[in-house]
Design a protein around this motif. Structure first.
Motif, PDB file in Angstrom:
ATOM      1  N   GLY A 194       0.688  -1.093  -0.062  1.00 40.43           N
ATOM      2  CA  GLY A 194       0.050  -0.006  -0.001  1.00 40.43           C
ATOM      3  C   GLY A 194       0.795   1.287   0.031  1.00 40.43           C
ATOM      4  O   GLY A 194       0.185   2.425   0.002  1.00 40.43           O
ATOM      5  N   PHE A 195       2.115   1.234  -0.080  1.00 44.11           N
ATOM      6  CA  PHE A 195       3.043   2.374   0.083  1.00 44.11           C
ATOM      7  C   PHE A 195       3.131   2.819  -1.528  1.00 44.11           C
ATOM      8  O   PHE A 195       3.221   2.215  -2.435  1.00 44.11           O
ATOM      9  CB  PHE A 195       4.396   2.054   0.776  1.00 44.11           C
ATOM     10  CG  PHE A 195       4.635   2.187   1.920  1.00 44.11           C
ATOM     11  CD1 PHE A 195       4.962   3.171   2.932  1.00 44.11           C
ATOM     12  CD2 PHE A 195       3.826   1.307   2.855  1.00 44.11           C
ATOM     13  CE1 PHE A 195       5.120   3.236   4.044  1.00 44.11           C
ATOM     14  CE2 PHE A 195       3.877   1.191   4.215  1.00 44.11           C
ATOM     15  CZ  PHE A 195       4.643   2.280   5.045  1.00 44.11           C
ATOM     16  N   LEU A 196       3.202   4.073  -1.483  1.00 38.29           N
ATOM     17  CA  LEU A 196       3.788   4.783  -2.713  1.00 38.29           C
ATOM     18  C   LEU A 196       5.150   4.867  -2.950  1.00 38.29           C
ATOM     19  O   LEU A 196       5.793   5.362  -1.804  1.00 38.29           O
ATOM     20  CB  LEU A 196       3.103   6.185  -2.920  1.00 38.29           C
ATOM     21  CG  LEU A 196       3.554   7.114  -4.156  1.00 38.29           C
ATOM     22  CD1 LEU A 196       2.718   6.400  -5.297  1.00 38.29           C
ATOM     23  CD2 LEU A 196       3.039   8.698  -3.953  1.00 38.29           C
ATOM     24  N   ILE A 197       5.757   4.309  -4.030  1.00 36.52           N
ATOM     25  CA  ILE A 197       7.251   4.227  -3.820  1.00 36.52           C
ATOM     26  C   ILE A 197       7.897   4.974  -5.212  1.00 36.52           C
ATOM     27  O   ILE A 197       7.456   5.224  -6.252  1.00 36.52           O
ATOM     28  CB  ILE A 197       7.552   2.662  -4.404  1.00 36.52           C
ATOM     29  CG1 ILE A 197       7.261   1.894  -2.963  1.00 36.52           C
ATOM     30  CG2 ILE A 197       9.083   2.608  -4.364  1.00 36.52           C
ATOM     31  CD1 ILE A 197       7.337   0.252  -3.312  1.00 36.52           C
ATOM     32  N   GLN A 216       3.566   7.384   7.471  1.00 38.27           N
ATOM     33  CA  GLN A 216       4.530   6.606   7.595  1.00 38.27           C
ATOM     34  C   GLN A 216       5.530   6.475   6.154  1.00 38.27           C
ATOM     35  O   GLN A 216       4.998   6.981   5.377  1.00 38.27           O
ATOM     36  CB  GLN A 216       3.844   4.997   7.311  1.00 38.27           C
ATOM     37  CG  GLN A 216       2.993   4.877   8.598  1.00 38.27           C
ATOM     38  CD  GLN A 216       2.360   3.463   8.488  1.00 38.27           C
ATOM     39  OE1 GLN A 216       2.006   2.908   7.467  1.00 38.27           O
ATOM     40  NE2 GLN A 216       2.726   2.521   9.566  1.00 38.27           N
ATOM     41  N   TYR A 217       6.962   6.344   6.558  1.00 38.82           N
ATOM     42  CA  TYR A 217       7.766   6.378   5.486  1.00 38.82           C
ATOM     43  C   TYR A 217       9.007   5.618   5.998  1.00 38.82           C
ATOM     44  O   TYR A 217       8.937   4.713   6.881  1.00 38.82           O
ATOM     45  CB  TYR A 217       8.458   7.806   5.694  1.00 38.82           C
ATOM     46  CG  TYR A 217       9.534   8.041   6.842  1.00 38.82           C
ATOM     47  CD1 TYR A 217      10.787   7.832   6.659  1.00 38.82           C
ATOM     48  CD2 TYR A 217       8.862   8.231   8.182  1.00 38.82           C
ATOM     49  CE1 TYR A 217      11.810   7.869   7.667  1.00 38.82           C
ATOM     50  CE2 TYR A 217      10.077   8.274   9.212  1.00 38.82           C
ATOM     51  CZ  TYR A 217      11.284   8.150   8.978  1.00 38.82           C
ATOM     52  OH  TYR A 217      12.263   8.389   9.998  1.00 38.82           O
ATOM     53  N   LEU A 218       9.613   5.043   4.717  1.00 45.74           N
ATOM     54  CA  LEU A 218      10.715   4.081   4.741  1.00 45.74           C
ATOM     55  C   LEU A 218      11.677   4.636   3.659  1.00 45.74           C
ATOM     56  O   LEU A 218      11.332   4.951   2.488  1.00 45.74           O
ATOM     57  CB  LEU A 218      10.355   2.638   4.380  1.00 45.74           C
ATOM     58  CG  LEU A 218      11.585   1.733   4.162  1.00 45.74           C
ATOM     59  CD1 LEU A 218      12.287   1.583   5.431  1.00 45.74           C
ATOM     60  CD2 LEU A 218      10.977   0.558   3.546  1.00 45.74           C
ATOM     61  N   THR A 219      12.848   4.814   3.930  1.00 44.52           N
ATOM     62  CA  THR A 219      13.922   5.178   2.746  1.00 44.52           C
ATOM     63  C   THR A 219      14.971   4.141   2.981  1.00 44.52           C
ATOM     64  O   THR A 219      15.381   3.712   4.229  1.00 44.52           O
ATOM     65  CB  THR A 219      14.548   6.576   3.168  1.00 44.52           C
ATOM     66  OG1 THR A 219      15.118   7.011   1.961  1.00 44.52           O
ATOM     67  CG2 THR A 219      15.135   6.865   4.484  1.00 44.52           C
ATOM     68  N   ILE A 220      15.647   3.681   1.854  1.00 36.52           N
ATOM     69  CA  ILE A 220      16.626   2.924   1.683  1.00 36.52           C
ATOM     70  C   ILE A 220      17.714   3.276   0.971  1.00 36.52           C
ATOM     71  O   ILE A 220      17.449   3.893  -0.373  1.00 36.52           O
ATOM     72  CB  ILE A 220      16.135   1.415   0.873  1.00 36.52           C
ATOM     73  CG1 ILE A 220      15.150   0.973   2.016  1.00 36.52           C
ATOM     74  CG2 ILE A 220      17.375   0.272   1.200  1.00 36.52           C
ATOM     75  CD1 ILE A 220      14.517  -0.454   1.348  1.00 36.52           C
ATOM     76  N   ASN A 236       9.696   5.025  10.329  1.00 35.82           N
ATOM     77  CA  ASN A 236       9.127   4.709  11.435  1.00 35.82           C
ATOM     78  C   ASN A 236       8.108   3.562  11.483  1.00 35.82           C
ATOM     79  O   ASN A 236       7.484   3.403  12.362  1.00 35.82           O
ATOM     80  CB  ASN A 236       8.143   6.077  11.641  1.00 35.82           C
ATOM     81  CG  ASN A 236       7.105   6.429  10.503  1.00 35.82           C
ATOM     82  OD1 ASN A 236       7.165   5.517   9.713  1.00 35.82           O
ATOM     83  ND2 ASN A 236       6.523   7.366  10.463  1.00 35.82           N
ATOM     84  N   LEU A 237       8.486   2.667  10.477  1.00 40.27           N
ATOM     85  CA  LEU A 237       8.098   0.947  10.616  1.00 40.27           C
ATOM     86  C   LEU A 237       9.014   0.657  11.544  1.00 40.27           C
ATOM     87  O   LEU A 237      10.267   0.802  11.857  1.00 40.27           O
ATOM     88  CB  LEU A 237       8.087   0.597   9.489  1.00 40.27           C
ATOM     89  CG  LEU A 237       7.296   1.074   8.203  1.00 40.27           C
ATOM     90  CD1 LEU A 237       7.451   0.396   6.864  1.00 40.27           C
ATOM     91  CD2 LEU A 237       5.710   1.270   8.689  1.00 40.27           C
TER      92      LEU A 237
END
Length: 320
Positions: A194-197, A216-220, A236-237
């Motif tokens: 469900g995340f926009l990437i 919510q966010y994720l960065t790699i 923040n996951l």
């Protein structure tokens, strides 16, 4: 060929009663801020709660009441932080947090953590702490010392993997590798339903990803060169819970976990860190701004001797 993958990081919280970072600042402002540290915006995605900019060196996230920026390489993030403070004004800023970790090639940097916080000290009163041992992996944290108190629900996680498995490095340095192939290899899609990437593959190699869903966010960020391989996850996951999945793919020789306001860190590490890794450093302390910070460095013990690395002594030798 080498690249300094380790990031510098800043989070700035503003008084949302006085202004909104999403509504009151055009994209040109963020482009100027990023240029101050010698990086550029490559692309961006957004939803109602967050705007995420993918940078030539890492990422910038903007919410209504705060920004988070990470930059790698030889960028001078402190210049961007100063620019923000000068443009917005100290009276509208509630909290500044500035982090910097140990680097592979510290001698290539234009400044050190001590230099950076001297610059910050011109604007805000603060305190600095080191998490981890000086002769090993460690992370410096500067935070503004005022009456700001973080919510206990304001949780963030960092997982920093070093010396990834040679097979993982080989895959991630394959010529003309697509973003889809990298996501598949890293099993990212299963983490981000469900995340926009938004992601980008660098030439000759290297990879960055931003993902957002609500707030919510994720960065790699992937630096796959075998001599200085480094892969960072910031979110923040709960990355401690996701650690088994990440470590199974990358199989790093060591990794750090840094948590803000994860009060069950001991139980989570026991439950989720694979037994083949042992802790080298465990540090936990509370900052005066209310954040409980945890730092854990794990290593995979070596039980057989390897070979020494032959060095190329021709040319500039910046990596020596």
């Amino acid at each position: 060929m080498y690249f300094e993958g380790s990031e510098k990081k800043a989070e700035i919280v503003i008084d949302s009663q006085q202004l909104s970072l999403l509504d009151d600042f055009a994209d040109e402002f963020w482009a100027s801020l990023v240029e101050c540290c010698n990086a550029q915006i490559l692309s961006h995605i957004s939803n109602e709660q967050c705007k995420a900019f993918l940078l030539s060196e890492s990422s910038l996230f903007v919410w209504n009441d705060r920004l988070l920026i990470l930059t790698c390489g030889v960028t001078q993030l402190i210049n961007s932080v100063e620019y923000f403070i000068q443009q917005v004004g100290v009276d509208k800023i509630q909290q500044v947090i500035y982090q910097r970790k140990n680097e592979y090639f510290a001698h290539e940097q234009a400044s050190c953590f001590g230099d950076d916080i001297k610059s910050l000290g011109q604007y805000v009163k603060g305190k600095a702490m080191r998490f981890g041992e000086l002769d090993s992996h460690h992370n410096y944290v500067f935070h503004q010392d005022n009456d700001y108190l973080a919510s206990a629900e304001d949780k963030t996680y960092e997982l920093l993997a070093y010396q990834i498995n040679s097979e993982a490095s080989k895959v991630l340095t394959t010529a003309h590798l697509s973003a889809q192939k990298i996501r598949q290899f890293l099993t990212i899609d299963s983490m981000l339903s469900g995340f926009l990437i938004d992601d980008y593959v660098f030439e000759p190699f290297g990879y960055s990803l931003n993902a957002i869903k609500g707030d919510q966010y994720l960065t790699i960020h992937v630096t796959p060169q075998e001599d200085s391989s480094y892969v960072s996850f910031e979110s923040n996951l709960n990355l401690v819970e996701l650690a088994p999945q990440i470590l199974a793919v990358l199989q790093p020789a060591s990794f750090d976990l840094i948590t803000f306001n994860e009060f069950e860190i001991t139980d989570l590490l026991t439950k989720h860190v694979p037994e083949l890794y042992v802790s080298q450093s465990l540090v936990s302390d509370q900052l005066s701004n209310g954040y409980q910070v945890g730092f854990a460095n794990f290593i995979k013990p070596q039980r057989t001797f390897g070979n020494a690395k032959s060095l190329d002594i021709r040319g500039e030798n910046h990596a020596l």
